[in-house]
Motif scaffolding. Structure first.
Motif, PDB file in Angstrom:
ATOM      1  N   TYR A  72      21.480  15.007  49.935  1.00 58.58           N
ATOM      2  CA  TYR A  72      22.874  15.385  49.682  1.00 58.58           C
ATOM      3  C   TYR A  72      23.147  16.845  50.012  1.00 58.58           C
ATOM      4  CZ  TYR A  72      23.518  10.812  47.601  1.00 58.58           C
ATOM      5  OH  TYR A  72      23.599   9.456  47.418  1.00 58.58           O
ATOM      6  N   PHE A  73      22.184  17.732  49.789  1.00 59.37           N
ATOM      7  CA  PHE A  73      22.399  19.121  50.180  1.00 59.37           C
ATOM      8  C   PHE A  73      22.323  19.283  51.693  1.00 59.37           C
ATOM      9  CE2 PHE A  73      21.745  20.092  45.705  1.00 59.37           C
ATOM     10  CZ  PHE A  73      22.671  21.115  45.516  1.00 59.37           C
ATOM     11  N   SER A  74      21.525  18.461  52.381  1.00 60.59           N
ATOM     12  CA  SER A  74      21.530  18.471  53.842  1.00 60.59           C
ATOM     13  C   SER A  74      22.874  17.997  54.378  1.00 60.59           C
ATOM     14  CB  SER A  74      20.405  17.573  54.382  1.00 60.59           C
ATOM     15  OG  SER A  74      19.139  18.103  54.075  1.00 60.59           O
ATOM     16  N   LEU A  75      23.427  16.965  53.760  1.00 57.70           N
ATOM     17  CA  LEU A  75      24.753  16.498  54.158  1.00 57.70           C
ATOM     18  C   LEU A  75      25.803  17.570  53.916  1.00 57.70           C
ATOM     19  CD1 LEU A  75      24.634  12.849  52.735  1.00 57.70           C
ATOM     20  CD2 LEU A  75      24.605  13.505  55.141  1.00 57.70           C
ATOM     21  N   ALA A  76      25.728  18.228  52.778  1.00 57.77           N
ATOM     22  CA  ALA A  76      26.696  19.292  52.478  1.00 57.77           C
ATOM     23  C   ALA A  76      26.581  20.439  53.457  1.00 57.77           C
ATOM     24  CB  ALA A  76      26.470  19.794  51.043  1.00 57.77           C
ATOM     25  N   ASN A  77      25.379  20.713  53.922  1.00 56.05           N
ATOM     26  CA  ASN A  77      25.149  21.829  54.826  1.00 56.05           C
ATOM     27  C   ASN A  77      25.581  21.529  56.244  1.00 56.05           C
ATOM     28  OD1 ASN A  77      24.112  24.399  55.613  1.00 56.05           O
ATOM     29  ND2 ASN A  77      22.239  23.430  56.318  1.00 56.05           N
ATOM     30  N   ARG A  78      25.489  20.276  56.670  1.00 58.17           N
ATOM     31  CA  ARG A  78      25.683  19.951  58.085  1.00 58.17           C
ATOM     32  C   ARG A  78      26.960  19.181  58.383  1.00 58.17           C
ATOM     33  NH1 ARG A  78      21.424  20.981  61.399  1.00 58.17           N
ATOM     34  NH2 ARG A  78      19.634  21.886  60.348  1.00 58.17           N
ATOM     35  N   LEU A  79      27.592  18.597  57.396  1.00 59.19           N
ATOM     36  CA  LEU A  79      28.857  17.920  57.656  1.00 59.19           C
ATOM     37  C   LEU A  79      30.008  18.919  57.601  1.00 59.19           C
ATOM     38  CD1 LEU A  79      28.466  14.548  55.714  1.00 59.19           C
ATOM     39  CD2 LEU A  79      28.018  15.037  58.120  1.00 59.19           C
ATOM     40  N   SER A  80      31.141  18.493  58.113  1.00 61.70           N
ATOM     41  CA  SER A  80      32.306  19.389  58.151  1.00 61.70           C
ATOM     42  C   SER A  80      33.476  18.821  57.350  1.00 61.70           C
ATOM     43  CB  SER A  80      32.725  19.629  59.608  1.00 61.70           C
ATOM     44  OG  SER A  80      32.973  18.398  60.266  1.00 61.70           O
ATOM     45  N   ILE A  81      33.192  17.948  56.407  1.00 63.37           N
ATOM     46  CA  ILE A  81      34.239  17.372  55.567  1.00 63.37           C
ATOM     47  C   ILE A  81      34.640  18.377  54.495  1.00 63.37           C
ATOM     48  CG2 ILE A  81      34.825  15.465  54.022  1.00 63.37           C
ATOM     49  CD1 ILE A  81      32.683  13.821  55.449  1.00 63.37           C
ATOM     50  N   SER A  82      35.939  18.566  54.277  1.00 57.63           N
ATOM     51  CA  SER A  82      36.452  19.469  53.250  1.00 57.63           C
ATOM     52  C   SER A  82      35.904  20.885  53.455  1.00 57.63           C
ATOM     53  CB  SER A  82      36.099  18.921  51.862  1.00 57.63           C
ATOM     54  OG  SER A  82      36.734  19.684  50.852  1.00 57.63           O
ATOM     55  N   THR A  83      35.663  21.611  52.351  1.00 58.71           N
ATOM     56  CA  THR A  83      35.162  22.985  52.435  1.00 58.71           C
ATOM     57  C   THR A  83      33.693  23.023  52.008  1.00 58.71           C
ATOM     58  OG1 THR A  83      35.779  23.506  50.151  1.00 58.71           O
ATOM     59  CG2 THR A  83      37.445  23.854  51.862  1.00 58.71           C
ATOM     60  N   PRO A  84      32.941  24.037  52.465  1.00 58.20           N
ATOM     61  CA  PRO A  84      31.534  24.127  52.047  1.00 58.20           C
ATOM     62  C   PRO A  84      31.367  24.168  50.540  1.00 58.20           C
ATOM     63  CG  PRO A  84      31.957  25.604  53.880  1.00 58.20           C
ATOM     64  CD  PRO A  84      33.291  25.070  53.459  1.00 58.20           C
ATOM     65  N   ARG A  85      32.235  24.886  49.836  1.00 58.74           N
ATOM     66  CA  ARG A  85      32.110  24.971  48.374  1.00 58.74           C
ATOM     67  C   ARG A  85      32.229  23.602  47.735  1.00 58.74           C
ATOM     68  NH1 ARG A  85      35.706  29.290  45.139  1.00 58.74           N
ATOM     69  NH2 ARG A  85      34.273  30.631  46.334  1.00 58.74           N
ATOM     70  N   ARG A  86      33.191  22.814  48.188  1.00 60.12           N
ATOM     71  CA  ARG A  86      33.372  21.478  47.615  1.00 60.12           C
ATOM     72  C   ARG A  86      32.219  20.555  47.981  1.00 60.12           C
ATOM     73  NH1 ARG A  86      39.866  20.376  48.691  1.00 60.12           N
ATOM     74  NH2 ARG A  86      40.645  21.947  47.203  1.00 60.12           N
ATOM     75  N   ARG A  87      31.725  20.690  49.202  1.00 62.70           N
ATOM     76  CA  ARG A  87      30.601  19.838  49.613  1.00 62.70           C
ATOM     77  C   ARG A  87      29.363  20.118  48.762  1.00 62.70           C
ATOM     78  NH1 ARG A  87      32.224  21.360  54.903  1.00 62.70           N
ATOM     79  NH2 ARG A  87      30.313  22.585  55.182  1.00 62.70           N
ATOM     80  N   PHE A  88      29.056  21.389  48.581  1.00 66.07           N
ATOM     81  CA  PHE A  88      27.876  21.727  47.788  1.00 66.07           C
ATOM     82  C   PHE A  88      28.077  21.407  46.313  1.00 66.07           C
ATOM     83  CE2 PHE A  88      26.777  24.238  51.560  1.00 66.07           C
ATOM     84  CZ  PHE A  88      25.423  23.929  51.660  1.00 66.07           C
ATOM     85  N   ALA A  89      29.307  21.563  45.826  1.00 65.92           N
ATOM     86  CA  ALA A  89      29.586  21.179  44.436  1.00 65.92           C
ATOM     87  C   ALA A  89      29.409  19.679  44.254  1.00 65.92           C
ATOM     88  CB  ALA A  89      30.998  21.608  44.050  1.00 65.92           C
ATOM     89  N   GLY A  90      29.881  18.890  45.247  1.00 68.94           N
ATOM     90  CA  GLY A  90      29.699  17.444  45.180  1.00 68.94           C
ATOM     91  C   GLY A  90      28.238  17.052  45.237  1.00 68.94           C
ATOM     92  N   ALA A  91      27.468  17.723  46.104  1.00 66.52           N
ATOM     93  CA  ALA A  91      26.039  17.425  46.195  1.00 66.52           C
ATOM     94  C   ALA A  91      25.332  17.746  44.884  1.00 66.52           C
ATOM     95  CB  ALA A  91      25.415  18.229  47.341  1.00 66.52           C
ATOM     96  N   ALA A  92      25.650  18.892  44.288  1.00 66.40           N
ATOM     97  CA  ALA A  92      25.029  19.262  43.021  1.00 66.40           C
ATOM     98  C   ALA A  92      25.386  18.278  41.915  1.00 66.40           C
ATOM     99  CB  ALA A  92      25.465  20.678  42.629  1.00 66.40           C
ATOM    100  N   THR A  93      26.625  17.780  41.939  1.00 58.85           N
ATOM    101  CA  THR A  93      27.052  16.806  40.927  1.00 58.85           C
ATOM    102  C   THR A  93      26.263  15.506  41.055  1.00 58.85           C
ATOM    103  OG1 THR A  93      29.293  17.739  40.896  1.00 58.85           O
ATOM    104  CG2 THR A  93      29.017  15.504  40.037  1.00 58.85           C
ATOM    105  N   VAL A  94      26.094  15.024  42.287  1.00 58.52           N
ATOM    106  CA  VAL A  94      25.344  13.781  42.498  1.00 58.52           C
ATOM    107  C   VAL A  94      23.892  13.964  42.052  1.00 58.52           C
ATOM    108  CG1 VAL A  94      24.490  12.157  44.215  1.00 58.52           C
ATOM    109  CG2 VAL A  94      26.834  12.999  44.360  1.00 58.52           C
TER     110      VAL A  94
END
Length: 356
Positions: free
Chosen positions: A126-148
């Motif tokens: 999930y942190f790899s997905l947050a780092n390499r995808l371009s969906i939404s903003t980086p902050r939201r992606r990493f927050a979502g990964a941390a939540t999962v």
């Protein structure tokens, strides 16, 4: 000794967490933990690789890191060899009969417990997905990964499958692995896919040694070799299409062919030298299948590869149609009749010449 080890790892975390979860919600917790299960993560990264064509190499990197993480946790569990706790959230018999098979399949586990494989794998994926995808903003992606990651880790403790320290250790190892891997990948931006699959091969070799040839480790090594070899074939095509003259591609082609051959050779050898239903054959077959899995979507979506494939299909179709025409009985009859006519004309011509 095992009891003393369990006591040292636990801090009394099970009772307050499990008491806060009603019995009817146990199946929901069991389903939540599937977000970090191997089958779900494999499906997630596989679908991403096949359909996210704009960032194919990023998807390949995620597959490589996922396989490396799976091999890493396999090896670490055997290195530490620490048991799981025995604190189930609910007794299986207390659930309705229809839900018992589902709960047994999703909320129970065997094998070693330290570190947590779900915590490590969710961290990496999930942190790899947050780092390499371009969906939404980086902050939201990493927050979502941390939540999962947090929810999956909490579900593992709630189900009584891991101590809290197992979860913390799994997350820590996953973050450390990602930090080291991403720094390495950043140094060679043109070869990130190759490096990610190389990490998978190295990690699976570690798992094979640490587990003393456990079946999962053998399959992971086969899978890592197959995906590495398949990716080299993709890079081979890219190297060939990137140059204007074939002579310029000689060196990179030789390099890619050597890497792909080194990866596929053990897989083919396993199929050749071991009996059909043996573990090495299963590893070899899995590796070759994943090699095909890696290459097919690239061939499908590559414009130049599609042209070559279209031309090849056209000429093969023409050849088959021609062969089919030649094998028809009517064709043979016409050929025989035509041959007789030609032979008759030749005989008449010969008689005419001899009579002069």
């Amino acid at each position: 000794m095992s009891v003393r080890t369990d006591m040292s790892r636990g801090i009394g975390e099970f009772e307050p967490i499990q008491e806060a979860i009603p019995e009817w919600a146990a199946i929901l917790v069991a389903l939540l933990t599937q977000l970090g299960d191997v089958w779900f993560l494999a499906l997630l990264v596989g679908v991403l690789y096949w359909f996210h064509r704009q960032k194919r190499e990023d998807a390949a990197v995620i597959i490589g890191l996922t396989m490396a993480g799976l091999s890493l946790i396999t090896g670490l569990k055997h290195v530490f060899s620490l048991p799981r706790p025995s604190q189930p959230l609910v007794a299986l018999e207390s659930l309705p009969g229809l839900l018992q098979p589902l709960y047994e399949a999703t909320a129970m586990a065997s094998g070693y417990g330290f570190p947590s494989g779900h915590a490590l794998m969710t961290t990496i994926v999930y942190f790899s997905l947050a780092n390499r995808l371009s969906i939404s903003t980086p902050r939201r992606r990493f927050a979502g990964a941390a939540t999962v990651v947090a929810l999956v880790g909490l579900s593992r403790v709630a189900l009584g499958l891991h101590y809290l320290v197992d979860i913390v250790a799994g997350v820590a190892v996953g973050l450390t692995f990602l930090f080291v891997a991403e720094r390495l990948l950043a140094r060679y931006p043109a070869e990130q896919g190759t490096l990610a699959f190389s990490l998978a091969v190295v990690s699976s070799t570690f798992a094979l040694v640490a587990s003393s040839l456990e079946p999962d480790a053998v399959l992971l090594l086969g899978a890592s070799l197959g995906t590495f070899g398949g990716w080299q074939l993709i890079k081979l095509g890219q190297d060939v299409f990137a140059v204007d003259r074939p002579s310029e591609a000689a060196r990179p082609v030789a390099f890619r062919v050597a890497l792909a051959g080194a990866a596929f050779a053990p897989l083919v050898a396993a199929l050749e030298y071991f009996y059909l239903f043996s573990l090495p054959v299963a590893g070899g077959a899995l590796g070759l299948a994943l090699g095909v899995f890696v290459t097919i979507p690239v061939l499908t979506h590559s414009e130049r590869a599609s042209r070559v494939w279209t031309a090849l299909v056209f000429w093969l179709t023409m050849a088959l149609l021609g062969l089919r025409y030649l094998l028809r009985p009517s064709t043979w009859r016409r050929g025989y009749a035509g041959g007789r006519q030609v032979a008759g004309r030749v005989r008449r011509w010969i008689r005419t010449q001899t009579s002069k």
